[in-house]
Design a protein around this motif. Sequence first.
Motif, PDB file in Angstrom:
ATOM      1  N   ARG A 140       0.811  -1.226   0.000  1.00 15.69           N
ATOM      2  CA  ARG A 140       0.000   0.000   0.000  1.00 15.69           C
ATOM      3  C   ARG A 140       0.842   1.273   0.000  1.00 15.69           C
ATOM      4  N   PHE A 141       2.143   1.153   0.294  1.00 12.31           N
ATOM      5  CA  PHE A 141       2.975   2.341   0.494  1.00 12.31           C
ATOM      6  C   PHE A 141       3.048   3.205  -0.762  1.00 12.31           C
ATOM      7  N   MET A 145       1.747   7.135  -1.163  1.00  6.68           N
ATOM      8  CA  MET A 145       2.622   8.264  -1.449  1.00  6.68           C
ATOM      9  C   MET A 145       2.318   8.892  -2.802  1.00  6.68           C
ATOM     10  N   ASP A 146       1.941   8.064  -3.789  1.00  4.00           N
ATOM     11  CA  ASP A 146       1.540   8.616  -5.097  1.00  4.00           C
ATOM     12  C   ASP A 146       0.315   9.512  -4.932  1.00  4.00           C
ATOM     13  N   ALA A 147      -0.640   9.072  -4.117  1.00  3.71           N
ATOM     14  CA  ALA A 147      -1.848   9.871  -3.895  1.00  3.71           C
ATOM     15  C   ALA A 147      -1.508  11.196  -3.227  1.00  3.71           C
ATOM     16  N   ARG A 168      -1.767   7.577   7.289  1.00  2.00           N
ATOM     17  CA  ARG A 168      -2.215   8.979   7.299  1.00  2.00           C
ATOM     18  C   ARG A 168      -1.050   9.908   7.633  1.00  2.00           C
ATOM     19  N   ALA A 169      -0.200   9.470   8.560  1.00  2.00           N
ATOM     20  CA  ALA A 169       0.974  10.279   8.909  1.00  2.00           C
ATOM     21  C   ALA A 169       1.914  10.386   7.708  1.00  2.00           C
ATOM     22  N   LEU A 170       2.108   9.284   6.982  1.00  2.00           N
ATOM     23  CA  LEU A 170       2.961   9.305   5.789  1.00  2.00           C
ATOM     24  C   LEU A 170       2.348  10.174   4.705  1.00  2.00           C
TER      25      LEU A 170
END
Length: 211
Positions: A140-141, A145-147, A168-170
């Motif tokens: 999911r990472f 990050m792309d989003a 959410r923090a990322l």
Amino acid sequence: MDTQSYMPVPPGVGKEENFFSLDDILLSQERLPCRTDTTFPRLGFLEKSNDSRDIPEATKMEMPLWLAKGLYERKRRVLSVELPKVYREGWRTVFNADPTVVDLHKMGPYYYGLGSQLLHFQHPENPEIAQAVLQTFIGRFRRTMDASQNAYNKDTSALVEPLDSLERALFKVGQSGLNAFQRWEMGQASHLSASSLVLNYRKRKITDLHD
């Protein structure tokens, strides 16, 4: 200049919590399905479905993570902790197939943190749980990050809604970096500053020279 009365401390993803982190404090309140392996005398009032003075052996009940960890002993059988459904084999199969389709926040806002805390308890499926949590994060990472990098000046509520608290923090970090880059690109950044890692390294070098 932005100021904060509280400097957020990131959650500790591991078998021990970081109690300077609000996320970890909230994580410790997550409830786990448990079964008593001994009688708990004079604690019957804690179990609403029980009219007895004591909590008898083999009683199934839910306990917050902090209490389950405090009562759990490997040598002396006091309490058995069962797996929440999201970490069981059926859901692990779903995550292995495509982890991006799952609404992690709905399943439990602390999926990664609670999964790592479950390793504190002896369970034959611990290796599979650890692998599933890791592979879910990896799977999911990139999408998370792309989003975060493709939602400049947009409503991100729909993107953030299905994310676990760590994700959410990322996402927030990714958005912050994107906003900073956009300001710099438009000439709105006043100056570039050295990172804290560079500053700390310089301080150590100066201290070494003085010693």
